[in-house]
Write a protein that holds these residues in place. Structure first.
Motif, PDB file in Angstrom:
ATOM      1  N   ASN A 101      94.505  90.600 -14.554  1.00 40.37           N
ATOM      2  CA  ASN A 101      95.826  91.210 -14.604  1.00 40.37           C
ATOM      3  C   ASN A 101      95.673  92.721 -14.550  1.00 40.37           C
ATOM      4  O   ASN A 101      94.988  93.308 -15.389  1.00 40.37           O
ATOM      5  CB  ASN A 101      96.544  90.802 -15.892  1.00 40.37           C
ATOM      6  CG  ASN A 101      96.652  89.297 -16.019  1.00 40.37           C
ATOM      7  OD1 ASN A 101      97.354  88.662 -15.259  1.00 40.37           O
ATOM      8  ND2 ASN A 101      95.936  88.720 -16.977  1.00 40.37           N
ATOM      9  N   PHE A 102      96.301  93.365 -13.576  1.00 46.90           N
ATOM     10  CA  PHE A 102      96.196  94.822 -13.480  1.00 46.90           C
ATOM     11  C   PHE A 102      97.444  95.390 -12.831  1.00 46.90           C
ATOM     12  O   PHE A 102      98.182  94.702 -12.119  1.00 46.90           O
ATOM     13  CB  PHE A 102      94.948  95.246 -12.703  1.00 46.90           C
ATOM     14  CG  PHE A 102      94.698  94.479 -11.449  1.00 46.90           C
ATOM     15  CD1 PHE A 102      95.394  94.742 -10.283  1.00 46.90           C
ATOM     16  CD2 PHE A 102      93.757  93.471 -11.438  1.00 46.90           C
ATOM     17  CE1 PHE A 102      95.162  94.037  -9.130  1.00 46.90           C
ATOM     18  CE2 PHE A 102      93.513  92.747 -10.273  1.00 46.90           C
ATOM     19  CZ  PHE A 102      94.214  93.031  -9.124  1.00 46.90           C
ATOM     20  N   THR A 103      97.684  96.658 -13.077  1.00 45.02           N
ATOM     21  CA  THR A 103      98.809  97.360 -12.476  1.00 45.02           C
ATOM     22  C   THR A 103      98.400  98.795 -12.206  1.00 45.02           C
ATOM     23  O   THR A 103      97.810  99.467 -13.059  1.00 45.02           O
ATOM     24  CB  THR A 103     100.056  97.295 -13.389  1.00 45.02           C
ATOM     25  OG1 THR A 103     101.154  97.906 -12.735  1.00 45.02           O
ATOM     26  CG2 THR A 103      99.814  97.944 -14.731  1.00 45.02           C
ATOM     27  N   ASP A 104      98.666  99.262 -11.002  1.00 47.12           N
ATOM     28  CA  ASP A 104      98.301 100.595 -10.534  1.00 47.12           C
ATOM     29  C   ASP A 104      99.517 101.510 -10.691  1.00 47.12           C
ATOM     30  O   ASP A 104     100.561 101.269 -10.084  1.00 47.12           O
ATOM     31  CB  ASP A 104      97.874 100.507  -9.066  1.00 47.12           C
ATOM     32  CG  ASP A 104      97.327 101.825  -8.523  1.00 47.12           C
ATOM     33  OD1 ASP A 104      97.452 102.851  -9.211  1.00 47.12           O
ATOM     34  OD2 ASP A 104      96.779 101.820  -7.406  1.00 47.12           O
ATOM     35  N   ILE A 105      99.389 102.560 -11.505  1.00 46.91           N
ATOM     36  CA  ILE A 105     100.526 103.445 -11.742  1.00 46.91           C
ATOM     37  C   ILE A 105     100.237 104.859 -11.235  1.00 46.91           C
ATOM     38  O   ILE A 105     100.639 105.858 -11.828  1.00 46.91           O
ATOM     39  CB  ILE A 105     100.936 103.464 -13.222  1.00 46.91           C
ATOM     40  CG1 ILE A 105      99.820 104.041 -14.096  1.00 46.91           C
ATOM     41  CG2 ILE A 105     101.298 102.073 -13.698  1.00 46.91           C
ATOM     42  CD1 ILE A 105     100.273 104.264 -15.541  1.00 46.91           C
ATOM     43  N   GLY A 106      99.540 104.954 -10.137  1.00 45.86           N
ATOM     44  CA  GLY A 106      99.281 106.258  -9.543  1.00 45.86           C
ATOM     45  C   GLY A 106      97.934 106.826  -9.934  1.00 45.86           C
ATOM     46  O   GLY A 106      96.921 106.562  -9.287  1.00 45.86           O
ATOM     47  N   ASP A 107      97.883 107.594 -11.023  1.00 49.54           N
ATOM     48  CA  ASP A 107      96.624 108.190 -11.462  1.00 49.54           C
ATOM     49  C   ASP A 107      95.867 107.301 -12.442  1.00 49.54           C
ATOM     50  O   ASP A 107      94.756 107.614 -12.854  1.00 49.54           O
ATOM     51  CB  ASP A 107      96.880 109.549 -12.107  1.00 49.54           C
ATOM     52  CG  ASP A 107      97.796 109.457 -13.328  1.00 49.54           C
ATOM     53  OD1 ASP A 107      98.420 108.391 -13.516  1.00 49.54           O
ATOM     54  OD2 ASP A 107      97.894 110.440 -14.067  1.00 49.54           O
ATOM     55  N   TYR A 110      95.839 100.065 -15.278  1.00 52.98           N
ATOM     56  CA  TYR A 110      95.709  99.254 -16.487  1.00 52.98           C
ATOM     57  C   TYR A 110      95.300  97.853 -16.074  1.00 52.98           C
ATOM     58  O   TYR A 110      95.831  97.296 -15.115  1.00 52.98           O
ATOM     59  CB  TYR A 110      97.031  99.210 -17.254  1.00 52.98           C
ATOM     60  CG  TYR A 110      97.329 100.470 -18.021  1.00 52.98           C
ATOM     61  CD1 TYR A 110      96.918 100.614 -19.343  1.00 52.98           C
ATOM     62  CD2 TYR A 110      98.008 101.526 -17.412  1.00 52.98           C
ATOM     63  CE1 TYR A 110      97.182 101.784 -20.044  1.00 52.98           C
ATOM     64  CE2 TYR A 110      98.276 102.695 -18.100  1.00 52.98           C
ATOM     65  CZ  TYR A 110      97.851 102.811 -19.416  1.00 52.98           C
ATOM     66  OH  TYR A 110      98.109 103.977 -20.103  1.00 52.98           O
ATOM     67  N   LEU A 111      94.341  97.277 -16.796  1.00 58.27           N
ATOM     68  CA  LEU A 111      93.884  95.943 -16.434  1.00 58.27           C
ATOM     69  C   LEU A 111      93.457  95.168 -17.664  1.00 58.27           C
ATOM     70  O   LEU A 111      93.043  95.743 -18.678  1.00 58.27           O
ATOM     71  CB  LEU A 111      92.740  96.008 -15.432  1.00 58.27           C
ATOM     72  CG  LEU A 111      91.408  96.614 -15.865  1.00 58.27           C
ATOM     73  CD1 LEU A 111      90.272  96.049 -15.024  1.00 58.27           C
ATOM     74  CD2 LEU A 111      91.428  98.128 -15.680  1.00 58.27           C
ATOM     75  N   SER A 112      93.559  93.856 -17.553  1.00 56.94           N
ATOM     76  CA  SER A 112      93.151  92.963 -18.624  1.00 56.94           C
ATOM     77  C   SER A 112      92.293  91.867 -18.018  1.00 56.94           C
ATOM     78  O   SER A 112      92.778  91.052 -17.238  1.00 56.94           O
ATOM     79  CB  SER A 112      94.375  92.347 -19.313  1.00 56.94           C
ATOM     80  OG  SER A 112      93.985  91.379 -20.269  1.00 56.94           O
ATOM     81  N   ILE A 113      90.995  91.873 -18.352  1.00 54.25           N
ATOM     82  CA  ILE A 113      90.118  90.804 -17.889  1.00 54.25           C
ATOM     83  C   ILE A 113      90.280  89.622 -18.846  1.00 54.25           C
ATOM     84  O   ILE A 113      90.674  89.797 -20.005  1.00 54.25           O
ATOM     85  CB  ILE A 113      88.645  91.260 -17.819  1.00 54.25           C
ATOM     86  CG1 ILE A 113      88.139  91.688 -19.202  1.00 54.25           C
ATOM     87  CG2 ILE A 113      88.481  92.381 -16.823  1.00 54.25           C
ATOM     88  CD1 ILE A 113      86.656  92.055 -19.214  1.00 54.25           C
ATOM     89  N   PRO A 114      90.013  88.398 -18.380  1.00 58.34           N
ATOM     90  CA  PRO A 114      90.205  87.231 -19.245  1.00 58.34           C
ATOM     91  C   PRO A 114      89.485  87.363 -20.577  1.00 58.34           C
ATOM     92  O   PRO A 114      88.290  87.635 -20.625  1.00 58.34           O
ATOM     93  CB  PRO A 114      89.623  86.083 -18.402  1.00 58.34           C
ATOM     94  CG  PRO A 114      89.786  86.541 -16.999  1.00 58.34           C
ATOM     95  CD  PRO A 114      89.571  88.021 -17.030  1.00 58.34           C
ATOM     96  N   ASP A 115      90.220  87.182 -21.648  1.00 61.55           N
ATOM     97  CA  ASP A 115      89.700  87.275 -23.019  1.00 61.55           C
ATOM     98  C   ASP A 115      89.099  88.644 -23.328  1.00 61.55           C
ATOM     99  O   ASP A 115      88.348  88.788 -24.290  1.00 61.55           O
ATOM    100  CB  ASP A 115      88.630  86.206 -23.278  1.00 61.55           C
ATOM    101  CG  ASP A 115      89.222  84.817 -23.332  1.00 61.55           C
ATOM    102  OD1 ASP A 115      90.433  84.722 -23.585  1.00 61.55           O
ATOM    103  OD2 ASP A 115      88.493  83.854 -23.108  1.00 61.55           O
TER     104      ASP A 115
END
Length: 490
Positions: A101-107, A110-115
């Motif tokens: 799970n990740f989201t690119d907000i420009g600079d 944010y990401l979340s790897i499993p567990d």
């Protein structure tokens, strides 16, 4: 006197015999006709059944699935007036992945790897940090309800999706509950329920320009205002059995979605005009589809993948190809002229594509080319599974990374080194991706694997875009490494 009496009797007997013969003939032909009719009816049913088995896919009439106005004539589509350029503050994050799970907000990414909790990556500094500001925190991100700011787990439910919207992060747990977390990490709470009216959870959701959209299983596509998530409006309802094959993407003022019903061999591709509140259906998308028939005479669509669509410059890109029985083809559909053209075609039947991500410079396509035999057989597997950068004119620029490397030695240690990579974003200068590596050792059967403790490694890397259009080789540049806790898995 006796002879005169016999004549009427003989006449009556003759009449009686004639009537019997007529009755017998009528009965015989009546039964024959019925038999012939029954046989023809049976043959007709059989022909109809065979015809049904050979029928071509048909377009779903979306007017039957919504109370909104549905328009199929592209000349009557209502023009939009808002800015259609991408805005990361308000628009759906265009790159998503099921495992990470990740989201690119420009600079920042944010990401979340499993567990593994929530991490933030700075494109400017290359630093990767766990999203927790408490100096005395032990960063337990596996325990449900733990007080680490980076811990997204609650009730032992998995994180499904992560998106930034106007200064906050949103994520779902178990596909039913939407949570909101401020970027200062001090506020984290349940924000909305993603349950449809029938009580089913969601298999897809996004936030785009003021609304939360989610596809409820066996129910339909709903939209909710971000500032009033208690109000739900059903945009598209769904017949039973097709909801799991419905997918959404948002671009500008439109929510694009696809529907496929394998039982009825029917499909649809359309967009919801958020300004006019109308459904605009594309009548020529998927016009080259066909089917195979299974042993139980059920239909199985073998050449459509409307689940991964992409939009650029008023053109819709989608894939046909099942990855097993036919090669993949990426089509470019001009929304306003309804012209459907081949954008990219596989070299042979073993070439399969996946639409992954795009920016203003390139469209990034995952390609798999099967070569050789599976390594379980003891022979080398030469299959290629990589991301390739293409121009929007369909010209190949460069292979940018191998998504699933596997190095192994059958003797004597039988150690398998696994490396999995996926794109996580880009900017005007770089393409960023995540690499996860680990070692496994085979068990006695040669097929099962035990992970070697301490071998996990997670790295954020990037490729310079200038290297794609030059003679210089494409090089991997390490941006930062994500610290992996013991016991964290994926």
């Amino acid at each position: 006197m006796m002879k005169k009496k016999k004549l009427p009797v003989m006449i009556l007997c003759g009449v009686f015999l004639a009537i019997c013969m007529l009755f017998f003939t009528f009965t015989f032909f009546n039964n024959y006709i019925k038999k012939e009719g029954s046989q023809k009816e049976s043959e007709s049913k059989e022909t109809s059944k065979t015809g049904d088995m050979e029928k071509e896919p048909k377009m779903i009439n979306l007017s039957n699935l919504t109370t909104l106005e549905v328009i199929t004539d592209c000349t009557k589509f209502t023009p939009v007036t808002q800015d259609q350029s991408y805005n990361f503050e308000t628009d759906m994050n265009q790159i998503r992945h099921s495992r990470i799970n990740f989201t690119d907000i420009g600079d920042m990414v944010y990401l979340s790897i499993p567990d593994g909790g929530l991490f933030d990556f700075s494109k400017d500094t290359g630093s990767v940090d766990i999203a927790c500001d408490r100096p005395d925190c032990e960063h337990d991100v596996k325990t449900a309800g733990g007080d680490c700011q980076a811990n997204l787990h609650q009730l032992d439910l998995d994180v499904c999706g992560l998106q930034y919207y106007k200064g906050d992060l949103y994520y779902t747990l178990g596909g039913t509950m939407l949570y909101k977390m401020s970027l200062n990490r001090e506020i984290k709470y349940k924000y909305a329920s993603l349950l449809g009216e029938k009580g089913f959870g969601t298999n897809d959701w996004l936030i785009h320009r003021g609304y939360i959209y989610f596809c409820s299983l066996n129910d339909g596509i709903y939209k909710m205002p971000v500032d009033n998530p208690s109000y739900k409006e059903l945009v598209i309802s769904m017949p039973e059995g097709i909801s799991s094959d419905m997918y959404m993407k948002a671009y500008g003022s439109y929510l694009y979605f696809t529907v496929y019903n394998p039982k009825e061999s029917s499909y649809a591709a359309a967009r919801y005009n958020t300004e006019s509140n109308q459904i605009e259906q594309f009548v020529n998308v998927g016009e080259n589809l066909n089917n195979i028939i299974l042993d139980d005479n059920t239909f199985f669509n073998s050449i459509i993948d409307l689940s991964n669509i992409m939009v650029h410059d008023e053109k819709l890109y989608y894939i046909e190809g099942d990855g097993y029985n036919s090669k993949s083809i990426i089509y470019q559909y001009d929304i306003m002229s309804e012209k459907n053209e081949v954008f990219l075609e596989g070299e042979d039947k073993d070439t399969n594509f996946g639409l992954i991500y795009s920016d203003s410079d390139y469209i990034y396509i995952w390609k798999n080319i099967r070569e050789g035999e599976d390594y379980y057989s003891g022979k080398e597997d030469k299959s290629i599974s990589s991301y390739f950068a293409y121009t929007w004119d369909g010209e190949l620029v460069e292979e940018i990374l191998n998504t699933n490397e596997m190095d192994y030695s059958r003797e004597p240690l039988e150690i398998v080194h696994r490396k999995y990579q996926t794109l996580v974003g880009s900017d005007s200068n770089r393409i960023y991706y995540l690499s996860m590596e680990w070692d496994q050792q085979t068990e006695e059967d040669g097929r099962s694997y035990n992970e070697i403790e301490g071998s996990k490694k997670v790295i954020i890397s990037y490729i310079n875009k200038t290297e794609l259009s030059s003679e210089a080789p494409v090089l991997e540049h390490i941006a930062g490494e994500i610290p992996v806790q013991k016991g964290v898995g994926w």
